[in-house]
Each structure stands twice: as structure tokens, then as C-alpha cells.
Design a protein around this motif. Structure first.
Motif, PDB file in Angstrom:
ATOM      1  N   UNK A 207       1.023  -1.504   0.077  1.00  0.00           N
ATOM      2  CA  UNK A 207      -0.070  -0.226  -0.290  1.00  0.00           C
ATOM      3  C   UNK A 207       0.381   0.990  -0.406  1.00  0.00           C
ATOM      4  N   UNK A 208       2.122   1.439   0.218  1.00  0.00           N
ATOM      5  CA  UNK A 208       2.697   2.098   0.789  1.00  0.00           C
ATOM      6  C   UNK A 208       3.260   2.753   1.775  1.00  0.00           C
ATOM      7  N   UNK A 209       2.964   1.888   2.784  1.00  0.00           N
ATOM      8  CA  UNK A 209       2.398   2.667   4.265  1.00  0.00           C
ATOM      9  C   UNK A 209       4.083   2.107   4.585  1.00  0.00           C
ATOM     10  N   UNK A 210       4.644   1.391   4.745  1.00  0.00           N
ATOM     11  CA  UNK A 210       5.907   1.147   5.016  1.00  0.00           C
ATOM     12  C   UNK A 210       6.730   1.342   4.040  1.00  0.00           C
ATOM     13  N   UNK A 211       7.722   2.632   4.197  1.00  0.00           N
ATOM     14  CA  UNK A 211       8.676   3.098   2.659  1.00  0.00           C
ATOM     15  C   UNK A 211       9.570   2.137   2.971  1.00  0.00           C
ATOM     16  N   UNK A 212      10.683   1.706   1.773  1.00  0.00           N
ATOM     17  CA  UNK A 212      11.555   0.959   2.872  1.00  0.00           C
ATOM     18  C   UNK A 212      12.553   1.815   2.170  1.00  0.00           C
ATOM     19  N   UNK A 213      14.135   2.286   1.647  1.00  0.00           N
ATOM     20  CA  UNK A 213      14.746   2.764   1.223  1.00  0.00           C
ATOM     21  C   UNK A 213      14.450   3.973   0.430  1.00  0.00           C
ATOM     22  N   UNK A 214      15.552   4.834  -0.129  1.00  0.00           N
ATOM     23  CA  UNK A 214      15.318   6.232  -0.626  1.00  0.00           C
ATOM     24  C   UNK A 214      14.710   5.295  -1.815  1.00  0.00           C
ATOM     25  N   UNK A 215      13.721   5.713  -2.395  1.00  0.00           N
ATOM     26  CA  UNK A 215      13.507   5.835  -3.707  1.00  0.00           C
ATOM     27  C   UNK A 215      12.572   6.907  -3.653  1.00  0.00           C
ATOM     28  N   UNK A 216      11.718   7.005  -5.415  1.00  0.00           N
ATOM     29  CA  UNK A 216      10.745   8.670  -5.319  1.00  0.00           C
ATOM     30  C   UNK A 216       9.152   7.648  -4.821  1.00  0.00           C
ATOM     31  N   UNK A 217       8.797   7.354  -5.243  1.00  0.00           N
ATOM     32  CA  UNK A 217       8.114   6.642  -4.965  1.00  0.00           C
ATOM     33  C   UNK A 217       7.326   5.600  -3.933  1.00  0.00           C
ATOM     34  N   UNK A 218       6.230   4.968  -3.458  1.00  0.00           N
ATOM     35  CA  UNK A 218       5.967   3.855  -2.617  1.00  0.00           C
ATOM     36  C   UNK A 218       4.533   3.495  -3.004  1.00  0.00           C
ATOM     37  N   UNK A 219       4.054   2.300  -3.479  1.00  0.00           N
ATOM     38  CA  UNK A 219       2.913   1.214  -3.241  1.00  0.00           C
ATOM     39  C   UNK A 219       3.691   0.228  -4.423  1.00  0.00           C
ATOM     40  N   UNK A 220       2.010   0.145  -5.049  1.00  0.00           N
ATOM     41  CA  UNK A 220       2.673  -1.185  -6.141  1.00  0.00           C
ATOM     42  C   UNK A 220       2.965  -0.998  -6.738  1.00  0.00           C
ATOM     43  N   UNK A 221       2.660  -2.349  -8.182  1.00  0.00           N
ATOM     44  CA  UNK A 221       2.701  -2.055  -9.433  1.00  0.00           C
ATOM     45  C   UNK A 221       1.197  -1.948  -9.706  1.00  0.00           C
ATOM     46  N   UNK A 222       0.553  -1.001 -10.733  1.00  0.00           N
ATOM     47  CA  UNK A 222      -0.835  -0.770 -10.714  1.00  0.00           C
ATOM     48  C   UNK A 222      -1.062  -2.273 -11.559  1.00  0.00           C
ATOM     49  N   UNK A 223      -1.768  -2.622 -10.998  1.00  0.00           N
ATOM     50  CA  UNK A 223      -2.984  -4.059 -11.249  1.00  0.00           C
ATOM     51  C   UNK A 223      -2.242  -5.370 -10.816  1.00  0.00           C
ATOM     52  N   UNK A 224      -1.052  -5.316  -9.274  1.00  0.00           N
ATOM     53  CA  UNK A 224      -0.200  -6.520  -9.048  1.00  0.00           C
ATOM     54  C   UNK A 224      -1.258  -6.661  -8.040  1.00  0.00           C
ATOM     55  N   UNK A 225      -1.042  -7.800  -7.411  1.00  0.00           N
ATOM     56  CA  UNK A 225      -2.344  -8.756  -6.040  1.00  0.00           C
ATOM     57  C   UNK A 225      -0.772  -9.018  -5.161  1.00  0.00           C
ATOM     58  N   UNK A 226      -1.571  -8.464  -3.831  1.00  0.00           N
ATOM     59  CA  UNK A 226      -0.619  -8.821  -3.102  1.00  0.00           C
ATOM     60  C   UNK A 226      -0.854 -10.054  -2.238  1.00  0.00           C
ATOM     61  N   UNK A 227       0.487 -10.395  -2.115  1.00  0.00           N
ATOM     62  CA  UNK A 227       0.792 -11.774  -1.368  1.00  0.00           C
ATOM     63  C   UNK A 227       1.488 -11.990  -0.855  1.00  0.00           C
ATOM     64  N   UNK A 228       1.960 -11.834   0.314  1.00  0.00           N
ATOM     65  CA  UNK A 228       2.785 -11.589   1.424  1.00  0.00           C
ATOM     66  C   UNK A 228       3.525 -13.219   1.535  1.00  0.00           C
ATOM     67  N   UNK A 229       5.426 -13.261   1.128  1.00  0.00           N
ATOM     68  CA  UNK A 229       5.599 -15.135   0.673  1.00  0.00           C
ATOM     69  C   UNK A 229       5.919 -15.408   2.128  1.00  0.00           C
ATOM     70  N   UNK A 230       5.336 -15.391   3.292  1.00  0.00           N
ATOM     71  CA  UNK A 230       5.390 -15.792   4.072  1.00  0.00           C
ATOM     72  C   UNK A 230       4.298 -16.854   4.478  1.00  0.00           C
ATOM     73  N   UNK A 231       3.039 -16.284   3.581  1.00  0.00           N
ATOM     74  CA  UNK A 231       2.082 -17.398   3.393  1.00  0.00           C
ATOM     75  C   UNK A 231       2.660 -18.853   3.359  1.00  0.00           C
ATOM     76  N   UNK A 232       3.454 -18.760   1.703  1.00  0.00           N
ATOM     77  CA  UNK A 232       4.076 -19.821   1.642  1.00  0.00           C
ATOM     78  C   UNK A 232       4.689 -20.776   2.427  1.00  0.00           C
ATOM     79  N   UNK A 233       5.117 -20.306   3.703  1.00  0.00           N
ATOM     80  CA  UNK A 233       5.971 -21.354   4.322  1.00  0.00           C
ATOM     81  C   UNK A 233       5.185 -22.046   5.797  1.00  0.00           C
ATOM     82  N   UNK A 234       4.595 -23.398   5.759  1.00  0.00           N
ATOM     83  CA  UNK A 234       4.305 -23.366   6.945  1.00  0.00           C
ATOM     84  C   UNK A 234       5.005 -23.746   8.503  1.00  0.00           C
TER      85      UNK A 234
END
Length: 322
Positions: A207-234
Motif C-alpha cells: 500500500x505504500x504505508x511502510x516506506x523502505x529505501x531511498x526511493x521516489x515513490x511507494x506503493x505497488x505496480x498497478x494491477x498487482x495482487x499482494x500475496x505476502x511470501x510467508x503465506x507459502x511457508x508453514x
């Protein structure tokens, strides 16, 4: 990477738990190893240790203290996330350092390799992705549960430094597993994405709420679906989720199909490699890891066609196992 580390640390206390017989860790055998070609468990490795080459993706201190016999160190960030980069002149790859390390480990392109880490599947999957990008022809597999399960099961370990070998590793790059910024841009416009684009970061980063790195913008690629990687790990069992759970997460709930080209990304392509690996094991013929990820996309401009979306509750978040 702070949130990734915290999430993975939560799994550590479960990895040494035993099965019903009380003499083997619960993840000594795993459902993913039984189903997927690119996943093995400690039981399999114990029977096939002499038939594969081993790469240890843990930190140098842990590797020096104890390792599986025959394993060679495969350093993480200094090597794996610096061999390829997006530049003003396009995508550039410099595989020489990695090829040298593989040669020192006695590995050639046709050899079968097992990669393991400490407890979970993050740097390990990035190492597997990297070998695929180098054009490795042998099977490259993940040790599900990692060194912690092997050690808890009483598997043999050694502490002496391995001797350098004299193999010659000759990479033949396979960039079909790589999504460049231009590949992503060619499939995204202001209205969305033409193919599945999977954001493997936390929802707050997405969502761009957690801003990481010295970047010009924060958020996501338009049209991308969020699926936090930890969900694939038991986290309870200290391994990948079962194939059935992964199908539920990726196919049913994320709503994507193996016949679609898919792209995974995160901040630096490390967490995204988990998604790349899982989709590859689930049967995707064309799945790619955006090497530059948000560390690259966040420096670009919509004026040049690199669309992004920002704001809390924007986009689509899949939270099946959140």
C-alpha cells in the motif's frame, strides 16, 4: 527485509518438534518433497547424500560452525543479489563471480544440486532461481526444513572447511526466468495488468504505508495482487505448505492459472523468489522474477510508462494464511 526476518524467526521454535514417534522432527519428511520434483526432505537426503552436490545458503559463521558433509558455502547478498541489475542501458548480468564459486564447489552445469539454509525458504529459493537463470541443466532442489531439521534428526554434520575443487562452471544464461522492468512495463498500463503480477511483500509495503529505501515513490505496480511470501511457508512445521494448501493459496484464492505467464516481485527479488519457486513447482511453464523489483520500480516515473498505485486498502490482498 526486517519484516521478513521477523516472520521467519517465528518459525524457528517449531522446527525441532518431533513427530508422533518422538525420534524425528515433524519436518523430517514433508508433503512438498513427496509431490514436487524440486523439493527434497531430510529423509531423502540421508539416502541420497552421495549422489548430489550441496550448497549451504546460511551465513558464513553458521556454515563454519557446522554443515552437512559435502556442502559448500553459497554466500547470500554479496553475490546473489549483485550479479544482475537494471541500468539506464538495460538489464545487465555478470555471472562470473557465481560461476567461480560453483566451480570451487566442484559443480558443473549438468550436476544435481540441493540447496539448504537454516530454517526456512528465502535465500534458498533465490539461490535456486539464480542457478536457473545461469542455465543450470541438472536438477536444483530445495531441502525442505533446512539444516535445522537435518541436525535435529541426527543427520551427520562436519565443521572442517571444504577443499576447493577444480570443476569448470560455464553459465549459459536463461533469462526466461527473469522479468526485466521493460517486460513488466509492457504488461501494465494505467488500468491494470495484462498478466498476473504478484507482490510478495507485506500489505503495508504494497500500500505504500511502510516506506523502505531511498526511493521516489511507494506503493505497488498497478494491477498487482499482494500475496505476502510467508503465506507459502508453514511456520508451525518449519517447511513449505502442503501442495494442497499451496494450490488453495495461489490458484483458488489468488485466482491465477498455470497456463498464464506470471511475474513475482518484492523489494529486491529475494522474497519474490519464494513465489517464483512455488509457482514453478505447481506447474507454471512461464513464471518470472522481477530482478529489479520495487527497488527499481520505485525510482521510475509514470510519465515513462511505469505505472503504480499507492494508498491504504488499494489493490487486492490475498490473506489466506496471513
Amino acid at each position: 527485509m526486517a519484516s521478513a526476518g521477523a516472520a521467519l524467526a517465528a518459525t524457528a521454535g517449531c522446527l525441532g518438534s518431533t513427530d508422533g514417534d518422538g525420534d524425528r522432527p515433524a519436518a523430517y519428511t514433508t508433503p512438498a518433497a513427496a509431490e514436487f520434483d524440486g523439493v527434497v526432505d531430510s529423509q531423502w537426503l540421508e539416502s541420497n547424500l552421495d549422489d548430489v552436490h550441496l550448497l549451504d545458503a546460511r551465513d558464513e559463521e553458521a556454515f563454519s560452525e557446522s554443515r552437512i558433509p559435502g556442502a559448500y558455502h553459497f554466500p547470500d547478498s554479496e553475490m546473489l543479489d549483485s550479479y544482475a541489475e537494471e541500468t539506464p542501458d538495460g538489464f545487465e548480468v555478470s555471472p562470473e563471480a557465481i560461476a567461480w564459486t560453483l566451480s570451487e564447489a566442484g559443480i558443473e552445469r549438468g550436476d544435481d544440486v540441493v540447496v539448504y539454509g537454516a530454517e526456512s525458504n528465502l535465500w534458498e529459493t533465490y539461490a535456486i532461481y539464480t542457478l536457473n537463470a545461469l542455465g543450470h541443466e541438472g536438477q536444483v532442489s530445495l531441502l525442505d526444513g533446512g539444516f535445522t531439521v537435518w541436525d535435529a534428526a541426527g543427520g551427520e554434520t562436519v565443521s572442517d572447511a571444504p577443499e576447493a575443487q577444480e570443476a569448470t562452471y560455464e553459465p549459459d544464461l536463461d533469462t526466461s526466468v527473469v522479468a526485466t522492468r521493460e517486460f513488466v512495463a509492457g504488461n501494465v498500463d494505467e488500468d491494470g495488468a495484462a498478466i498476473p503480477i504478484l507482490d510478495m511483500r507485506s500489505p503495508e509495503e504494497y500500500w505504500g504505508v511502510d516506506e523502505r529505501g531511498d526511493l521516489d515513490r511507494f506503493g505497488h505496480v498497478t494491477g498487482a495482487t499482494n500475496l505476502n511470501f510467508v503465506q507459502s511457508i508453514d511456520g508451525e512445521a518449519g517447511r513449505l505448505r502442503s501442495p494442497e494448501e499451496l494450490e488453495t493459496l495461489w490458484i483458488d484464492d489468488a485466482g491465477i492459472s498455470p497456463d498464464e505467464t506470471a511475474v513475482a516481485y518484492c523489494q529486491t527479488a529475494i522474497r519474490a523468489s519464494v513465489g517464483w519457486f512455488v509457482l514453478d513447482q505447481l506447474g507454471w511453464e512461464d513464471v518470472r522474477n522481477y530482478e529489479g523489483s520495487w527497488a527499481d520500480w520505485g525510482t521510475l516515473s509514470e510519465a515513462d510508462g511505469y505505472y503504480y498505485t499507492t494508498g491504504e486498502e488499494t489493490g487486492t490482498v490475498v490473506d489466506t494464511f496471513a
